[in-house]
Design a protein around this motif. Structure first.
Motif, short mmCIF file in Angstrom:
data_model
loop_
_atom_site.label_atom_id
_atom_site.label_comp_id
_atom_site.label_asym_id
_atom_site.label_seq_id
_atom_site.Cartn_x
_atom_site.Cartn_y
_atom_site.Cartn_z
N SER A 138 30.88 35.99 40.03
CA SER A 138 30.25 36.15 41.35
C SER A 138 31.05 37.09 42.24
O SER A 138 30.47 37.92 42.95
CB SER A 138 30.11 34.78 42.04
OG SER A 138 29.16 33.98 41.38
N ARG A 139 32.37 36.93 42.23
CA ARG A 139 33.19 37.79 43.09
C ARG A 139 33.04 39.26 42.73
O ARG A 139 32.89 40.12 43.60
CB ARG A 139 34.66 37.36 43.00
CG ARG A 139 34.96 36.12 43.82
CD ARG A 139 36.43 35.81 43.91
NE ARG A 139 36.92 35.12 42.72
CZ ARG A 139 37.72 35.65 41.81
NH1 ARG A 139 38.14 36.89 41.94
NH2 ARG A 139 38.13 34.95 40.77
N ASP A 177 32.54 31.55 39.41
CA ASP A 177 33.30 32.06 40.54
C ASP A 177 33.83 33.47 40.25
O ASP A 177 33.73 34.38 41.10
CB ASP A 177 34.46 31.12 40.86
CG ASP A 177 35.26 31.58 42.07
OD1 ASP A 177 34.69 31.66 43.17
OD2 ASP A 177 36.46 31.87 41.91
#
Length: 641
Positions: free
Chosen positions: A484-485, A481
């Protein structure tokens, strides 16, 4: 089918190893395993009550059934009465029993059999106080019988032309050293069963390529099967053999097997029916079976595979005894290569084949004495890490349980191939900078030319984040997460016109397949990268050994997840230039010596460790322990009549 076979966790359709990822899972906190164990215990208790078992014995029987079921969910084949005696058998922590009393009470219930009289009992208790689910005891005894049959087969005759090729493919080593790769190949030519263990870079693939050349020279009509537990491992095996066979004459190279299969596919698995096309009753049509990444074999699959192989066939198992074991029950490979000892006859035969004096063939001391002789060989010299390599030294410290030395040496920070980062109070914050730095060359490659799939894939495969667990600040989900951001924001210019920012897909998103998909020839663990195709639409590009890459439309993708970070289990057999190993903030029973060794040795040139000193030392000092009686079962068969 006996009544024991449709009770509890051993009744479920056994999934492919490909579909499993238990890294970081403790069944004590896994609701499905708890429910399964409790249901099994209730079933056994009802059965015992109907059979007239004394009411006073029921709590102990129920506890034994529950704990044995949980043990299999934790990777054990059985549970010892010593461990069972430590568990309170009544609520609120009340009383524990001595082992002798436990044994007598369980055997008096009528539902606990013995190896001599197993009957249809759901539980089996052996002479050394190992308690099994019936099915797992049956697997263990069947596998022991098949292994001892293969190991005791007479030595195979070897033609002069094969001996000559063996000598030419393994010329005398520099300094007149003993060439254990040559000894391993000679052992496989001689034996019905050979178990070859070697760490990364020790030459297992080179040994296998040369062995295959000898086998087809010995018998050009020999039917040879190459297999591995997962689709990813099978594909790597095929590619590695193809890459390492360049030194062979073209005519000989063309005779080598060109494909490798998953074990489930080799056996003709039918998931819908829970059956296999090949078994002890209908055996595989092969003369030689070579299994790579055999440390991933669990007890049930190993039993089914070996029973389906004809008694006349050669069986060669390859793996690394120090790596993580199977995610399912058992540590078959580690048990089989625990003793690399040689009999006098075996030593003489190998010496004659390798043109060496017998006294020069001196195998290392065993981890523990075993019934197998002349069947196991260890490759210990690594060609991947240079002498004095920091990664090699750390791997040795891990395997030899030198926690204090490893921590002190890492703290000095003198070796450029190793970096140790210690988390602060906010562990997730301390992770961000090294994660982004590791993937910066990859992001740059995507921005530079998102159409160049080869360059992007090579950049991605330089660096990987390996986690011990899936959840928590240092788990796979959180790291994927985080990266990915940041990556999505950095890569937005590569998305192309018309890209929907609400979609989970973006140019440069790496994904891992989580379920086998025969239609698209995708396997659990395969990693592809989402990139724009010729028409500008995003597709996921997967390496293809024959044509370079193949694209799968995003809408056609099977179950998947983002793959900037993966578990160590998923990385078994893979290699990267650099890895970042992330351990949880607190000690965990899943963070073991084998897990840390497997993670560290995925790197070719550099390792970054993100862990506290306490957790790191605890991992090095915590070997995996899996209860099993396979060695005992083989020992029973080795006794004189």
């Amino acid at each position: 089918m006996t009544p024991a076979e449709d009770l509890g966790p051993d009744s479920r359709d056994e999934p492919s190893i490909d579909s499993l990822d238990h890294a970081g899972m403790d069944s004590r906190h896994d609701p499905s395993a708890e429910r399964l164990a409790e249901g099994f215990a209730q079933h056994v208790e009802r059965w015992a009550r109907r059979s007239g078992c004394d009411e006073g014995r029921l709590p102990v029987l129920r506890l034994a059934a529950r704990e044995t079921s949980l043990a299999t969910s934790n990777g054990h084949v059985c549970i010892t009465l010593e461990d069972l005696a430590l568990v309170p058998f009544l609520p609120a922590g009340g009383p524990r029993w001595e082992q002798a009393r436990l044994r007598s009470s369980l055997l008096a219930c009528g539902l606990v059999g013995t190896p001599e009289t197993p009957g249809a009992c759901p539980l089996i208790l052996d002479e050394e106080n190992r308690l099994y689910l019936h099915r797992y005891f049956d697997y263990e005894r069947r596998l022991a019988r098949r292994l001892m049959q293969a190991a005791s087969s007479p030595p195979r005759p070897i033609a002069p032309a094969t001996r000559e090729l063996l000598h030419s493919l393994f010329p005398p080593a520099a300094g007149n050293e003993v060439d254990w790769q040559k000894i391993a190949a000679a052992m496989a030519l001689r034996n019905g069963l050979t178990v070859l263990s070697g760490g990364p870079g020790t030459g297992k693939t080179t040994t296998v390529v040369n062995l295959l050349a000898c086998l087809v020279t010995q018998d050009p009509a020999s039917r040879i099967a190459l297999a591995a537990p997962t689709g990813k491992a099978a594909a790597r095996m095929t590619e590695a053999i193809r890459q390492r066979a360049g030194h062979l004459p073209p005519a000989l190279r063309e005779q080598l097997p060109q494909e490798s299969s998953t074990i489930h596919r080799l056996l003709g698995a039918n998931p819908g029916l829970g059956r296999y096309a090949y078994s002890v009753d209908r055996q595989l049509p092969y003369d030689v079976l070579i299994v790579d990444e055999a440390s991933m074999l669990d007890l049930a699959l190993a039993t089914r595979l070996l029973e389906a192989v004809p008694a006349s066939a050669r069986v060669i198992l390859l793996g690394d005894k120090d790596q993580l074991a199977a995610v399912e029950s058992g540590a078959v490979f580690a048990e089989l290569c625990a003793d690399p000892g040689l009999s006098d006859a075996g030593r003489r035969d190998l010496a004659a084949l390798c043109a060496l004096p017998p006294e020069r063939i001196a195998p290392p001391a065993p981890v523990q004495a075993g019934a197998l002789r002349d069947a196991a060989v260890w490759l210990t010299r690594t060609y991947r890490f240079a002498p004095g390599s920091g990664i090699g030294r750390l791997a040795q410290d891990i395997n030899r349980c030198r926690a204090r030395d490893a921590v002190a040496w890492l703290a000095n920070g003198d070796d450029p191939s190793l970096q140790w980062l210690r988390p602060g109070q906010d562990a997730s914050q301390g992770l961000v900078a090294p994660l982004l730095a590791g993937y910066r060359p990859y992001v740059d490659a995507v921005l530079r030319d998102p159409i160049d799939v080869g360059a992007v894939t090579r950049a991605f495969n330089r660096f990987r984040v390996l986690c011990a667990v899936r959840q928590g600040p240092g788990g796979v989900a959180a790291i994927n997460d985080q990266v990915s951001r940041h990556a999505r924001q950095a890569l937005r210019t590569a998305a192309g016109p018309g890209h929907d920012g609400r979609s989970p897909w973006y140019a440069g998103r790496p994904v891992m397949v989580l379920r086998n998909d025969d239609v698209h020839k995708l396997f659990n663990g395969d990693i592809g990268i989402a990139l724009p195709g010729a028409n500008g639409e995003l597709a996921v590009f997967f390496p293809d050994g024959e044509s370079g890459f193949r694209a799968v439309p995003t809408v056609r993708m099977p179950e998947h997840e983002t793959a900037f970070a993966t578990t160590v289990h998923k990385a078994q057999g893979s290699e990267f230039d650099e890895v970042m190993v992330v351990l949880p903030q607190r000690r965990s029973r899943v963070v073991t010596r084998e897990l840390l060794y497997t993670a560290v040795t995925r790197a070719r040139s550099r390792v970054t460790l993100f862990a506290s000193a306490d957790v790191l030392a605890a991992a090095i000092e915590s070997p995996s322990q899996r209860h099993s009686g396979l060695a005992a079962r083989m020992g029973e068969l080795d006794q004189p009549a």
